[in-house]
Design an enzyme around this catalytic site. Structure first.
Site, short mmCIF file in Angstrom:
data_model
loop_
_atom_site.label_atom_id
_atom_site.label_comp_id
_atom_site.label_asym_id
_atom_site.label_seq_id
_atom_site.Cartn_x
_atom_site.Cartn_y
_atom_site.Cartn_z
N GLY A 1 -21.50 4.12 48.99
CA GLY A 1 -22.20 5.21 48.30
C GLY A 1 -22.54 4.85 46.86
O GLY A 1 -23.64 5.14 46.38
N ASN B 1 -23.05 1.95 45.64
CA ASN B 1 -24.15 0.99 45.65
C ASN B 1 -25.49 1.71 45.83
O ASN B 1 -26.44 1.48 45.09
CB ASN B 1 -23.91 -0.02 46.79
CG ASN B 1 -24.99 -1.08 46.87
OD1 ASN B 1 -26.14 -0.76 47.11
ND2 ASN B 1 -24.62 -2.34 46.68
N ASP C 1 -28.52 -4.98 47.95
CA ASP C 1 -28.68 -5.58 49.28
C ASP C 1 -28.52 -4.52 50.35
O ASP C 1 -29.21 -4.52 51.37
CB ASP C 1 -27.58 -6.64 49.50
CG ASP C 1 -27.94 -7.95 48.85
OD1 ASP C 1 -28.78 -8.65 49.40
OD2 ASP C 1 -27.38 -8.26 47.78
N PHE D 1 -14.95 -27.70 25.90
CA PHE D 1 -16.15 -28.50 26.22
C PHE D 1 -17.07 -28.71 25.02
O PHE D 1 -18.28 -28.84 25.16
CB PHE D 1 -16.92 -27.87 27.39
CG PHE D 1 -16.02 -27.37 28.48
CD1 PHE D 1 -15.24 -28.25 29.19
CD2 PHE D 1 -15.91 -26.01 28.76
CE1 PHE D 1 -14.37 -27.80 30.17
CE2 PHE D 1 -15.04 -25.55 29.73
CZ PHE D 1 -14.26 -26.45 30.44
N GLU E 1 -15.99 -37.09 29.45
CA GLU E 1 -17.40 -36.72 29.40
C GLU E 1 -18.35 -37.46 30.35
O GLU E 1 -19.20 -36.83 30.98
CB GLU E 1 -17.91 -36.88 27.96
CG GLU E 1 -17.24 -35.91 27.02
CD GLU E 1 -17.56 -36.21 25.58
OE1 GLU E 1 -18.30 -35.43 24.98
OE2 GLU E 1 -17.06 -37.23 25.07
C1 LIG Z 1 -19.91 -8.64 40.16
C2 LIG Z 1 -20.69 -7.75 41.07
C3 LIG Z 1 -21.61 -8.32 41.92
C4 LIG Z 1 -22.38 -7.51 42.75
N1 LIG Z 1 -23.26 -8.09 43.59
C5 LIG Z 1 -24.01 -7.30 44.41
C6 LIG Z 1 -24.96 -7.86 45.30
O1 LIG Z 1 -25.12 -9.07 45.39
N2 LIG Z 1 -25.67 -7.01 46.09
C7 LIG Z 1 -25.50 -5.66 46.03
O2 LIG Z 1 -26.14 -4.94 46.77
N3 LIG Z 1 -24.63 -5.10 45.20
C8 LIG Z 1 -23.89 -5.88 44.37
N4 LIG Z 1 -23.00 -5.31 43.51
C9 LIG Z 1 -22.99 -3.86 43.35
C10 LIG Z 1 -21.84 -3.20 44.05
O3 LIG Z 1 -22.09 -3.15 45.41
C11 LIG Z 1 -21.70 -1.82 43.44
O4 LIG Z 1 -21.25 -1.98 42.12
C12 LIG Z 1 -20.73 -0.95 44.15
O5 LIG Z 1 -21.02 -0.84 45.51
C13 LIG Z 1 -20.68 0.43 43.54
O6 LIG Z 1 -19.65 1.16 44.17
P1 LIG Z 1 -18.49 1.82 43.34
O7 LIG Z 1 -17.66 2.55 44.28
O8 LIG Z 1 -17.80 0.85 42.49
O9 LIG Z 1 -19.34 2.80 42.46
P2 LIG Z 1 -19.04 3.45 41.04
O10 LIG Z 1 -19.12 2.39 40.02
O11 LIG Z 1 -17.81 4.22 41.12
O12 LIG Z 1 -20.28 4.37 40.94
C14 LIG Z 1 -21.55 3.86 40.70
C15 LIG Z 1 -22.49 5.01 40.33
O13 LIG Z 1 -22.72 5.83 41.46
C16 LIG Z 1 -22.22 7.15 41.26
N5 LIG Z 1 -21.60 7.50 42.54
C17 LIG Z 1 -20.66 6.81 43.22
N6 LIG Z 1 -20.43 7.39 44.40
C18 LIG Z 1 -21.21 8.46 44.47
C19 LIG Z 1 -21.45 9.47 45.45
N7 LIG Z 1 -20.81 9.45 46.60
N8 LIG Z 1 -22.34 10.42 45.18
C20 LIG Z 1 -23.00 10.46 44.01
N9 LIG Z 1 -22.83 9.53 43.05
C21 LIG Z 1 -21.96 8.57 43.28
C22 LIG Z 1 -21.29 7.06 40.09
O14 LIG Z 1 -21.24 8.25 39.38
C23 LIG Z 1 -21.91 5.94 39.29
O15 LIG Z 1 -22.96 6.43 38.50
C24 LIG Z 1 -22.22 -6.10 42.69
C25 LIG Z 1 -21.27 -5.53 41.84
C26 LIG Z 1 -20.51 -6.34 41.02
C27 LIG Z 1 -19.54 -5.72 40.06
#
Ligand SMILES: Cc1cc2nc3c(=O)[nH]c(=O)nc-3n(C[C@H](O)[C@H](O)[C@H](O)COP(=O)(O)OP(=O)(O)OC[C@H]3O[C@@H](n4cnc5c(N)ncnc54)[C@H](O)[C@@H]3O)c2cc1C
Ligand code: FES
Ligand code: FES
Length: 1316
Positions: free
Chosen positions: A358, A360, A372, A836, A1248
């Site tokens: 969600g 994401n 993705d 480095f 190096e």
């Molecule tokens: C290092 C890194 C690499 C990544 N690489 C990729 C990648 O290659 N491809 C890709 O697709 N993604 C990538 N991501 C993104 C990652 O998938 C998202 O950060 C993650 O899925 C967000 O989920 P969370 O639970 O942490 O959300 P949170 O950080 O908790 O929330 C994100 C946002 O959504 C809101 N939110 C969360 N849940 C809900 C809900 N149910 N309803 C309404 N609002 C909501 C929050 O308020 C916030 O604004 C990457 C992330 C990181 C940190």
């Protein structure tokens, strides 16, 4: 009872079995901040702060009291909010073992496999491996042999695939991990300190530190289970953290007065979104969504799989892969599995474990995150369920994405992935088939990198009833992340294809349509590349259905489609489908020759401190506890390259939270100077005064009560610039030359001309009159960013702890800045978390600013630069454009980075050779062989310090490498491969290196304590390069010449201690690879003095007692007041100050013509280390430097904007190599080249030069591209290839693809159609 209830309202959790209870905490506090600032568990390191490196990984364990089960998973503590882990247990590497109670076998094996150099990444690596071991135990697998785990080799490698290491090159880390695997063949494991060559397999297995699966650490303490069973509530009001347990409760919370009072609320699941959107807002309240059952369940029914919004990506992958229920049609299962496979490339394991589906999708919806998940779920027709206030809606994911950004109170409840059968009514008779594939092109194949473009295609096809061929009944083509607001469906293409019989013409038209649809927005990097990827992926998806010649019968279709993947593995096809995750490193071989002549020097002993680095007990500057009243600082830097600074203010508040002071050049005390660093080229100011000289220049130092407040504050700084009466800045080499902005080159750097170039050119049969080569810059990416701590001492003195490669000069700069005598300053450096070259000049202003602030405020001041500021201010490797000499610009000053100048110089030479070969239509390797120096020609360049003939080992290395790497046979195979394959091309290349070293004077001091233990101080700093280890070995060797009993075991008695610039002066630079050997020599001189002092006593005692033990000898020496401390200052004699090393490498690569991805199939290196002081350390240097070179040549783009301000400012945009980008087969041989009278115990340096050998990868890539270009021209009906082209550095995927032909698919189809 009352007490008990109150207890439960607090935040309670366990760290390494210890109970923590907090009655209040700022809800924005991360787990990392808490652990580092409020506990003794400092092993969790901060490196990127954005989820991209793994240095901060911890194991989180969650207890389910109903099932009585513990769930263990890794997470990045830099993104995990402390309040979200109420009731959890946290395990860090300290929890596994330590130096006092015994190390864990993970720590021991990391040390024994030489898998820790600077050690800054090691705690995170260890925890990632530990988590994999814990979870493997839960799997239903057969019992492994004693001492091993249930982990497989592939799982062991994947366990650390998201963790970055800048030092080792990963091979040794992979070996340490694989050594636990049930299916490992110990013969495949690399050099280690456990066994010797030739020992039997059984003996080898028995020598590994025993891993007892049955006695593994308990990840969840009983006391916490008990507390959880009797409820575990958090007082929401006190913590401003709410855990609603139903949608209704959430709704009323969102509607309540409490949250509608204008305060900012954040809905949060895993909080990983903070890694990307570094929000600066202060949220007043947080609502944790993970306890609402509707949002946290997975439902499966014949219609499909419904995934609650807070379900993590890892959990979703498990659910999508679940096979045992025959509730879905096999085709649906195939689709689910492919979605899961794609999801496995999102971020890294430790992010996927907390990142929610969600979160994401909401990031994609609200903030255009290049997701993705959105793309792949759009392709399969997913629906989402959203709620705004009382209104609930179930809409298509596409529509959800297309809507304007939803309000912060809109809730995403779940996403539904339909099964195919639910949208299509299939019966067993139907001849309709389903095809589904997902794609992503990203700099790292296994993920941990956002894609340039992603795609997912679903198509229903069937054999045509009226003619041969396959008809596309309908299809869904989704694209995303290419510089678009959100994932889209290429509807025009879908409509065009629907109902069509697939043919070359149809596919041609379709790809053209794709090109018109997939158009990146303005400002997106590499737009043409991204569009060409879109075409390439579509081609890959449909072309197998055409390439069969159209002769497919109805009956055969199913079997045919089943075989599509098999067909794709036929190397003639593109094989982009991500069915099989790319394999990691397959193997590596290390060849070393040991020497016992100078025992224990020359032995591959384990790196000093490796075990405590693994257990997290090793201290880096930021691990030193803050003294009372300590303040924290960071820099405000200029964003303009050349501008008047009229003022600096903060907005909206004049002083942001926690800020105590702002230090500028005006605060430099009377008598002091505005100096931030010095080098052989002069000094640089600490702060810009009125006029900035480059973007990224220091303007002021903000000091606040916490690092977080300081880091936040600089975002609110508003600098008033004025460009009045200023010329435009110089931001290019061309402009610098035009405006004569040139540095004076000191005469000592003038090149010496050998031979008569004009005459040679005049007489040459062929000439290349002009050529231009461009090389980019490179950021050091030490895992520990710049750090310092300054503590005011009595009488106007200052003690500064600095993560510096050159404490002596840092010391001098601080004294000049403060206007105090040098004896008022003391700079202490224990160990540095990677350097480095980046912590020589650039560490000075960091330490100086702290000292200045501490001096002004009379309080300790520390700094730990955040990654972004570090990247902006670091400068990095000198970029070059060859045709001009060194020029002065308004870019930040660059500083030496590993193999400075040499790497560019060697590369230029190789590029020239390639150019010559292609002009003469000769084989490049032959041109290289012809141009290898003879002994005589070499000595024309190095007259004053020429080698002896036998010391010139390059020709023999060159030939030996051809044999050991089977170069000639493989060259033939590469040709064959290229003949047989259209979409993949290979290249192989061998390159030599000659690298000159300068040995510098270095001090040393050896003292023997009354119990016989030995303490050593040296000028050199331990940066991870193994300097302390070699020094220890040398001290043991040097003192052993006293020849009494027990001197064979002196190694364990030696401790090398931190550098203290007042205790040992003239420490100089730790740079240029030779500091280890010069420090060793200084120590040897000290040992000689001590041995001379002890000898008469030893002889007397031996005469009296027959034999004398070391401890007794020392005790007697104390009684007789023999001076047991000796200092020395090693000054190399002029004839041995310079020497050369030789080496060569062969690399073979495979280039994917559709994506530009380069895979390094094999690298073989032979490197002359003289008589290595420690082959394990040198091997680590060779592998690590080579991989850093792979980063420079192939991956790392250190980009700036039009003002010269660095824009590649973190792990999202700057991609150093990971485990999946190193050579699949990595063989290194250290050649022992006998005696060298003038070297330190005949040794040579290793730090190096191996970096330069990575040019072999670049040259091999150029060779592969050349083949692709030849083929492309032949498709266009041209035979001749204009084979000369310059391949830029770095040769990233877009660059490679561009050279292979952005339009290769179109040209191919046109060619095929023309031939029909
Ligand atoms: C290092 C890194 C690499 C990544 N690489 C990729 C990648 O290659 N491809 C890709 O697709 N993604 C990538 N991501 C993104 C990652 O998938 C998202 O950060 C993650 O899925 C967000 O989920 P969370 O639970 O942490 O959300 P949170 O950080 O908790 O929330 C994100 C946002 O959504 C809101 N939110 C969360 N849940 C809900 C809900 N149910 N309803 C309404 N609002 C909501 C929050 O308020 C916030 O604004 C990457 C992330 C990181 C940190
Ligand atoms: S510091 Fe947390 S992932 Fe890099
Ligand atoms: S040892 Fe891995 S970053 Fe230094």
């Amino acid at each position: 009872m009352a007490v008990e209830r109150e207890t439960r309202n607090n935040l309670v959790f366990a760290v390494n079995g210890e109970r923590f209870e907090l009655s209040t905490v700022d809800p924005s506090t991360t787990l990392l901040e808490f652990l580092r600032s409020r506990t003794r568990f400092k092993s969790v390191k901060l490196s990127c702060g954005e989820g991209g490196c793994g240095a901060c990984v911890v194991l989180l364990s969650k207890y389910d009291p109903v099932l009585d089960q513990v769930e263990d998973f890794t997470a990045s503590s830099c993104l995990t909010l402390l309040c979200s882990i109420n009731g959890y247990s946290i395990t860090t590497t300290e929890g596994l073992g330590n130096s006092k109670d015994g190390f864990h076998p993970i720590h021991q094996r990391f040390a024994g496999f030489h898998a820790s150099q600077c050690g800054f990444c090691t705690p995170g690596m260890c925890v990632s491996l530990f988590a994999a071991l814990v979870n493997a135990e839960k799997a239903n697998q057969s019992e492994p042999s004693p001492g091993f785990s249930k982990l497989t080799v592939s799982e062991a490698e994947k366990a650390i695939s998201g963790n970055l290491c800048r030092c080792t090159g990963y091979r040794s880390i992979a070996d340490a991990c694989k050594s636990f695997a049930a299916d490992v063949d110990v013969e495949d494991l690399g050099l280690n300190s456990f066994w010797r060559k030739g020992e039997s397999k059984e003996v080898k297995m028995s020598r590994l530190p025993f891993y007892n699966r049955n006695k593994e650490i308990c990840t969840f303490p009983e006391f916490l289970k008990k507390e959880i069973r009797s409820s575990m509530l958090l007082d929401s009001k006190r913590f401003y953290w709410y855990n609603p347990v139903s949608v209704k409760e959430l709704q009323s919370l969102l509607e309540s007065n409490e949250t509608n009072d204008g305060s900012l609320i954040k809905l949060v699941a895993g909080n990983t979104g903070m890694g990307y959107y570094k929000e600066l807002e202060h949220y007043d309240r947080y609502i944790d969504l993970r306890y609402i059952p509707e949002l946290s369940s997975i439902r499966r029914d014949p219609k499909g799989i419904e995934i609650g919004a807070t379900i993590t990506i890892s959990k979703a992958i498990e659910a999508l892969k679940e096979e045992n229920k025959s509730e879905f049609h096999p085709k649906s299962e195939m689709v689910f599995k492919k979605i899961a496979n794609h999801m496995e490339k999102i971020a890294s394991g430790f992010i996927r474990n907390t990142a929610s589906i969600g979160g994401n999708l909401m990031m994609a919806q609200r903030k255009n995150f290049p997701s993705d998940i959105a793309t792949i779920l759009v392709a399969v027709g997913s629906m989402v369920y959203i709620m705004t206030g009382p209104t609930c809606e179930r809409i298509m994911l596409e529509e959800f994405l297309e809507r304007p950004p939803l309000s912060s109170k809109t809730l995403l409840l779940n996403v539904e992935i339909p099964s195919w059968e639910s949208i299509k009514n299939i019966s067993s008779e139907t001849d309709t088939m389903l095809l589904f594939e997902t794609y992503r092109a990203a700099p790292r194949p296994l993920g941990n990198a956002l894609p340039y473009l992603n795609a997912a295609f679903l198509a229903e096809v069937s054999p045509c009833k009226t003619s041969d061929g396959i008809i596309v009944n309908n299809c869904r083509l989704a694209y995303g992340a290419y510089g678009t607001k959100h994932a889209i469906r290429a509807r025009q293409v879908e409509e065009f294809l629907a109902g069509k019989i697939l043919s070359l013409d149809v596919l041609y038209e379709a790809t053209k349509l794709v090109k018109a649809v997939v158009v990146p927005e303005d400002g997106t990097s590499y737009p043409a590349y991204r569009s060409s990827l879109a075409m390439g992926f579509l081609f890959d998806f449909f072309s197998p259905l055409i390439d069969n010649g159209g002769k497919i019968s109805n009956v055969l279709l199913e079997g045919y489609i089943k075989n599509v993947n098999a067909y794709k593995t036929n190397q003639n096809h593109v094989q982009l489908a991500h069915d099989n995750l790319p394999s990691l490193l397959s193997s590596g071989k290390q060849v070393i020759e040991l020497s016992e002549e100078y025992h224990p020097v020359g032995e591959p002993i384990t790196k000093s401190g490796a075990a405590i680095q693994a257990s997290g007990e090793a201290f880096y500057v930021d691990d030193i506890p803050s003294p009372e009243n300590c303040l924290h600082g960071t820099f405000i830097y200029s964003t303009k390259p050349l501008a008047w600074v009229k003022g600096i203010q903060f907005q909206p508040k004049p002083l942001p939270d926690g800020v105590a002071s702002i230090i500028t050049f005006k605060d430099i005390p009377k008598g002091g100077e505005n100096i931030g660093s010095k080098s052989i080229f002069g000094t640089e100011p600490l702060f810009a005064e009125e006029l900035t000289q480059c973007a990224g220049q220091r303007l002021a130092f903000v000091v606040a009560d916490t690092q977080k407040h300081a880091d936040k504050a600089i975002n609110f700084a508003v600098v008033d610039y004025d460009l009045e009466n200023l010329e435009p800045p110089i931001l290019s080499v061309e402009e610098a030359v035009k405006r004569s902005s040139l540095f004076e080159v000191p005469p000592m750097f003038y090149p010496k001309q050998v031979g008569d170039i004009s005459k040679g050119m005049a007489e040459a049969d062929h000439k290349i009159l002009s050529a231009e080569i461009k090389l980019g810059s490179q950021y050091y990416f030490y895992m520990e960013s710049q750090a310092a701590l300054a503590i005011p001492d009595e009488d106007n003195c200052m003690v500064v702890y600095s993560s510096s490669q050159v404490p002596e000069w840092t010391h001098a700069v601080i004294a000049r800045c403060l206007g105090v005598p040098e004896h008022n300053v003391r700079v202490i450096t224990r160990r540095v978390g990677g350097a480095f070259g980046g912590k020589s000049i650039k560490a000075m202003p960091v330490a100086t600013a702290c000292a200045l602030a501490a001096h002004k405020l009379r309080r300790p001041v520390r700094i730990y630069l955040d990654r972004k500021t570090d990247m902006i201010m670091a400068g990095g490797r000198h970029p070059m454009k060859i045709t001009y000499s060194v020029c002065k610009t308004n870019h930040s000053s660059k500083s030496a980075m590993r193999a400075p100048g040499e790497v560019q110089g060697s590369f230029i030479a190789e590029a020239v050779i390639e150019h010559v070969a292609s002009t003469l239509s000769m084989d490049v390797d032959s041109v290289r062989s012809i141009n290898l120096h003879t002994y005589n020609s070499l000595n024309l360049f190095y007259e004053s310090n020429a080698d002896e003939p036998l010391e010139y080992t390059l020709p023999s290395i060159w030939d030996k490498l051809a044999m050991s790497s089977s170069l000639h046979q493989r060259t033939e195979k590469v040709k064959e491969f290229n003949r047989d394959n259209k979409w993949r091309k290979r290249g192989i290349s061998r390159i030599p290196i000659v690298h000159e070293f300068f040995v510098r004077p270095t001090p040393g001091k050896v003292s023997i304590l009354s119990d016989g233990s030995i303490v050593v101080e040296v000028g050199g700093i331990e940066l991870g390069q193994g300097l302390w280890t070699k020094v220890k070995q040398m001290a043991a060797f040097g003192l052993s010449s006293i020849q009494c009993d027990g001197v064979g075991d002196l190694l364990d008695k030696v401790r090398v201690i931190q550098s203290d610039s007042l205790s040992l002066i003239q420490g100089g630079f730790t740079a240029g690879s030779t500091t280890s050997e010069s420090s060793c020599e200084a120590v040897r001189l000290c040992c000689n003095i001590l041995v001379e002092r002890l000898r008469p006593l030893r002889e007397r005692l031996q005469d009296q007692m027959g034999s004398i033990k070391w401890e007794m000898l020392i005790a007697q020496a104390y009684v007789l007041s023999v001076n047991l401390s000796a200092s020395s200052f090693f000054v190399p004699d002029p004839t041995s100050m310079q020497y050369r090393i030789y080496g060569a490498a062969v690399s073979e690569v495979e280039v994917n013509i559709l994506t530009g991805e380069t895979t390094i199939l094999q690298t073989d290196i032979i490197y002359d280390c003289g008589q290595s002081l420690n082959p394990a350390v040198d091997l680590g240097q060779i592998e690590g430097a080579f991989v850093q070179g792979v980063g420079f040549f192939m991956l790392e783009e250190y980009l700036t904007n039009s003002d010269g301000l660095v824009v590649a400012e973190g792990t999202w945009t700057y991609k150093i190599p990971t485990l999946d980008t190193i050579p699949k087969q990595f063989n290194v041989e250290i050649q022992k080249s006998g005696h060298h009278q003038k070297r330190v115990l005949s040794s040579k340096a290793s730090g190096e030069p191996p970096l330069i050998l990575a040019a072999s990868v670049h040259c091999a890539t150029r060779a592969a591209i050349k083949e692709a270009r030849k083929q492309l021209l032949s498709w266009s009906g041209k035979d001749e290839c204009s084979s000369t082209f310059q391949l830029e550095v770095p040769a990233t995927m877009p660059v490679v693809k561009e050279h292979c032909g952005l339009e290769s698919v179109e040209r191919y189809l046109e060619w095929r159609m023309g031939r029909k």
